[in-house]
Motif scaffolding. Structure first.
Motif, PDB file in Angstrom:
ATOM      1  N   LEU A 138       0.826  -1.202   0.000  1.00  0.00           N
ATOM      2  CA  LEU A 138       0.000   0.000   0.000  1.00  0.00           C
ATOM      3  C   LEU A 138       0.861   1.251   0.000  1.00  0.00           C
ATOM      4  O   LEU A 138       2.081   1.184   0.107  1.00  0.00           O
ATOM      5  CB  LEU A 138      -0.939  -0.043   1.209  1.00  0.00           C
ATOM      6  CG  LEU A 138      -1.913  -1.240   1.203  1.00  0.00           C
ATOM      7  CD1 LEU A 138      -2.632  -1.363   2.546  1.00  0.00           C
ATOM      8  CD2 LEU A 138      -2.924  -1.104   0.074  1.00  0.00           C
ATOM      9  N   SER A 139       0.208   2.414  -0.063  1.00  0.00           N
ATOM     10  CA  SER A 139       0.934   3.637  -0.389  1.00  0.00           C
ATOM     11  C   SER A 139       1.090   4.652   0.745  1.00  0.00           C
ATOM     12  O   SER A 139       2.095   5.343   0.805  1.00  0.00           O
ATOM     13  CB  SER A 139       0.236   4.330  -1.570  1.00  0.00           C
ATOM     14  OG  SER A 139       1.052   5.311  -2.150  1.00  0.00           O
ATOM     15  N   PHE A 140       0.108   4.762   1.648  1.00  0.00           N
ATOM     16  CA  PHE A 140       0.104   5.866   2.614  1.00  0.00           C
ATOM     17  C   PHE A 140       0.250   5.341   4.039  1.00  0.00           C
ATOM     18  O   PHE A 140      -0.584   4.534   4.484  1.00  0.00           O
ATOM     19  CB  PHE A 140      -1.204   6.643   2.503  1.00  0.00           C
ATOM     20  CG  PHE A 140      -1.280   7.879   3.355  1.00  0.00           C
ATOM     21  CD1 PHE A 140      -0.965   9.115   2.838  1.00  0.00           C
ATOM     22  CD2 PHE A 140      -1.685   7.801   4.674  1.00  0.00           C
ATOM     23  CE1 PHE A 140      -1.055  10.262   3.621  1.00  0.00           C
ATOM     24  CE2 PHE A 140      -1.764   8.937   5.469  1.00  0.00           C
ATOM     25  CZ  PHE A 140      -1.453  10.169   4.934  1.00  0.00           C
ATOM     26  N   PRO A 141       1.289   5.790   4.758  1.00  0.00           N
ATOM     27  CA  PRO A 141       2.410   6.652   4.342  1.00  0.00           C
ATOM     28  C   PRO A 141       3.546   5.828   3.736  1.00  0.00           C
ATOM     29  O   PRO A 141       3.587   4.612   3.893  1.00  0.00           O
ATOM     30  CB  PRO A 141       2.847   7.295   5.654  1.00  0.00           C
ATOM     31  CG  PRO A 141       2.513   6.268   6.699  1.00  0.00           C
ATOM     32  CD  PRO A 141       1.300   5.535   6.208  1.00  0.00           C
ATOM     33  N   SER A 142       4.470   6.514   3.077  1.00  0.00           N
ATOM     34  CA  SER A 142       5.596   5.849   2.434  1.00  0.00           C
ATOM     35  C   SER A 142       6.497   5.170   3.460  1.00  0.00           C
ATOM     36  O   SER A 142       6.972   5.816   4.398  1.00  0.00           O
ATOM     37  CB  SER A 142       6.408   6.865   1.629  1.00  0.00           C
ATOM     38  OG  SER A 142       7.674   6.336   1.273  1.00  0.00           O
ATOM     39  N   GLY A 143       6.744   3.874   3.268  1.00  0.00           N
ATOM     40  CA  GLY A 143       7.639   3.158   4.173  1.00  0.00           C
ATOM     41  C   GLY A 143       9.084   3.584   4.006  1.00  0.00           C
ATOM     42  O   GLY A 143       9.824   3.697   4.992  1.00  0.00           O
ATOM     43  N   HIS A 144       9.502   3.826   2.755  1.00  0.00           N
ATOM     44  CA  HIS A 144      10.869   4.292   2.517  1.00  0.00           C
ATOM     45  C   HIS A 144      11.118   5.614   3.243  1.00  0.00           C
ATOM     46  O   HIS A 144      12.164   5.806   3.875  1.00  0.00           O
ATOM     47  CB  HIS A 144      11.119   4.472   1.020  1.00  0.00           C
ATOM     48  CG  HIS A 144      11.518   3.226   0.311  1.00  0.00           C
ATOM     49  ND1 HIS A 144      10.684   2.141   0.190  1.00  0.00           N
ATOM     50  CD2 HIS A 144      12.677   2.886  -0.338  1.00  0.00           C
ATOM     51  CE1 HIS A 144      11.301   1.182  -0.488  1.00  0.00           C
ATOM     52  NE2 HIS A 144      12.514   1.606  -0.826  1.00  0.00           N
ATOM     53  N   ALA A 145      10.158   6.522   3.141  1.00  0.00           N
ATOM     54  CA  ALA A 145      10.315   7.828   3.784  1.00  0.00           C
ATOM     55  C   ALA A 145      10.279   7.705   5.305  1.00  0.00           C
ATOM     56  O   ALA A 145      11.118   8.279   6.009  1.00  0.00           O
ATOM     57  CB  ALA A 145       9.219   8.782   3.313  1.00  0.00           C
ATOM     58  N   MET A 146       9.336   6.935   5.810  1.00  0.00           N
ATOM     59  CA  MET A 146       9.132   6.854   7.260  1.00  0.00           C
ATOM     60  C   MET A 146      10.222   6.051   7.961  1.00  0.00           C
ATOM     61  O   MET A 146      10.852   6.531   8.910  1.00  0.00           O
ATOM     62  CB  MET A 146       7.761   6.246   7.544  1.00  0.00           C
ATOM     63  CG  MET A 146       7.388   6.221   9.010  1.00  0.00           C
ATOM     64  SD  MET A 146       5.637   5.790   9.205  1.00  0.00           S
ATOM     65  CE  MET A 146       5.549   5.679  10.999  1.00  0.00           C
ATOM     66  N   ILE A 147      10.466   4.832   7.483  1.00  0.00           N
ATOM     67  CA  ILE A 147      11.451   3.985   8.159  1.00  0.00           C
ATOM     68  C   ILE A 147      12.869   4.466   7.855  1.00  0.00           C
ATOM     69  O   ILE A 147      13.751   4.406   8.715  1.00  0.00           O
ATOM     70  CB  ILE A 147      11.269   2.512   7.742  1.00  0.00           C
ATOM     71  CG1 ILE A 147       9.822   2.080   7.949  1.00  0.00           C
ATOM     72  CG2 ILE A 147      12.192   1.611   8.562  1.00  0.00           C
ATOM     73  CD1 ILE A 147       9.487   0.736   7.335  1.00  0.00           C
ATOM     74  N   GLY A 148      13.072   4.976   6.640  1.00  0.00           N
ATOM     75  CA  GLY A 148      14.379   5.531   6.302  1.00  0.00           C
ATOM     76  C   GLY A 148      14.741   6.708   7.182  1.00  0.00           C
ATOM     77  O   GLY A 148      15.852   6.783   7.722  1.00  0.00           O
ATOM     78  N   LEU A 149      13.796   7.635   7.364  1.00  0.00           N
ATOM     79  CA  LEU A 149      14.074   8.790   8.221  1.00  0.00           C
ATOM     80  C   LEU A 149      14.210   8.365   9.680  1.00  0.00           C
ATOM     81  O   LEU A 149      14.989   8.961  10.434  1.00  0.00           O
ATOM     82  CB  LEU A 149      12.980   9.841   8.074  1.00  0.00           C
ATOM     83  CG  LEU A 149      13.186  11.135   8.870  1.00  0.00           C
ATOM     84  CD1 LEU A 149      14.512  11.796   8.499  1.00  0.00           C
ATOM     85  CD2 LEU A 149      12.031  12.108   8.641  1.00  0.00           C
ATOM     86  N   ALA A 150      13.470   7.337  10.094  1.00  0.00           N
ATOM     87  CA  ALA A 150      13.610   6.830  11.463  1.00  0.00           C
ATOM     88  C   ALA A 150      15.029   6.332  11.707  1.00  0.00           C
ATOM     89  O   ALA A 150      15.637   6.604  12.747  1.00  0.00           O
ATOM     90  CB  ALA A 150      12.595   5.724  11.729  1.00  0.00           C
ATOM     91  N   LEU A 151      15.573   5.586  10.736  1.00  0.00           N
ATOM     92  CA  LEU A 151      16.941   5.069  10.875  1.00  0.00           C
ATOM     93  C   LEU A 151      17.970   6.181  10.816  1.00  0.00           C
ATOM     94  O   LEU A 151      18.764   6.360  11.759  1.00  0.00           O
ATOM     95  CB  LEU A 151      17.219   4.048   9.771  1.00  0.00           C
ATOM     96  CG  LEU A 151      18.674   3.578   9.645  1.00  0.00           C
ATOM     97  CD1 LEU A 151      19.133   2.870  10.910  1.00  0.00           C
ATOM     98  CD2 LEU A 151      18.853   2.679   8.421  1.00  0.00           C
ATOM     99  N   TYR A 152      17.965   6.940   9.722  1.00  0.00           N
ATOM    100  CA  TYR A 152      18.999   7.953   9.537  1.00  0.00           C
ATOM    101  C   TYR A 152      18.809   9.136  10.494  1.00  0.00           C
ATOM    102  O   TYR A 152      19.782   9.755  10.920  1.00  0.00           O
ATOM    103  CB  TYR A 152      19.007   8.421   8.082  1.00  0.00           C
ATOM    104  CG  TYR A 152      19.304   7.300   7.123  1.00  0.00           C
ATOM    105  CD1 TYR A 152      20.510   6.612   7.171  1.00  0.00           C
ATOM    106  CD2 TYR A 152      18.359   6.888   6.176  1.00  0.00           C
ATOM    107  CE1 TYR A 152      20.782   5.560   6.308  1.00  0.00           C
ATOM    108  CE2 TYR A 152      18.632   5.839   5.305  1.00  0.00           C
ATOM    109  CZ  TYR A 152      19.835   5.174   5.383  1.00  0.00           C
ATOM    110  OH  TYR A 152      20.101   4.135   4.523  1.00  0.00           O
TER     111      TYR A 152
END
Length: 223
Positions: A138-152
């Motif tokens: 699914l699309s909302f919210p973006s996993g790349h954006a959310m989990i990526g920002l959580a890590l970095y």
């Protein structure tokens, strides 16, 4: 009564300018996420998403060779990478003696992953039909954006907290933001998905950091 007074005094001691600023950001990202849900699921507006796709399409037409590097960049918030980094970095930190930092990174990635899946299941937004690459889910919210920002974002905070290489902290945040933009460039997410992912990551990181700080403080008092 004395215990209650002591607890209130300890709580007030935490109300520094930094804490007030973090609280402001916390409320701000929560309101942003709520606003995005209104735009997408109540008003059903595509104006911002279509505008963002148009900008990325214009960029891709002007620089056709950019698609390859963009696909490479988006890998650094993909599931295989996040599993490897989310497990490997905490192990490395524990080996170097940074036990608290290891726990924080692990919970940042794991918690953001669980929260992202819960939100995706709840909102159940389909992905754009114009995606340049196949992407399940699914699309909302973006996993790349959310989990990526959580890590970095967590790593950036730890670097900043220990006053080591603040420039690297800024680069990590910029890197996470760029990964989010790749999702719009590749049409696998709407821009509102990415913004919601960023907001969700910041919300989770602040909540996690606050909970860990209170827990470690109480644990120290007990010891």
């Amino acid at each position: 009564m004395k215990n209650l007074t002591a607890r209130l005094a300890a709580l007030l001691s935490l109300l520094t300018l930094e804490v007030l600023m973090v609280a402001g950001v916390f409320v701000g990202v929560a309101l942003l996420f709520f606003y995005l849900t209104r735009v997408v699921f109540v008003e059903h507006s595509m104006q911002f998403d279509n505008w963002a796709f148009t900008q990325m399409d214009t960029l891709r037409a002007a620089c056709p060779g950019l698609t390859g590097p963009v696909r490479g960049l988006t890998f650094f918030a993909s599931l295989p990478w996040l599993v490897a980094a989310g497990a490997g970095i905490p192990v490395l930190l524990r080996w170097r003696g940074h036990h608290r930092e290891a726990l924080e990174v692990l919970l940042a990635v794991a918690g953001a992953t669980v929260l992202n899946q819960l939100l995706k299941t709840h909102f159940h937004r389909m992905r754009p039909s114009s995606a340049l690459i196949f992407q399940p889910g699914l699309s909302f919210p973006s996993g790349h954006a959310m989990i990526g920002l959580a890590l970095y974002g967590c790593l950036a905070w730890l670097l900043w907290q220990h006053r080591r290489h603040p420039a690297w902290a800024a680069l990590l945040l910029t890197f996470a933001m760029c990964i989010g933009l790749t999702r719009v460039y590749l049409h696998v997410h709407y821009a509102t998905d990415v913004l919601a992912g960023f907001a969700g990551a910041i919300f989770w990181l602040i909540l996690l950091r606050t909970a860990l700080r209170v827990w470690w403080r109480e644990k120290k008092e007990i010891e």
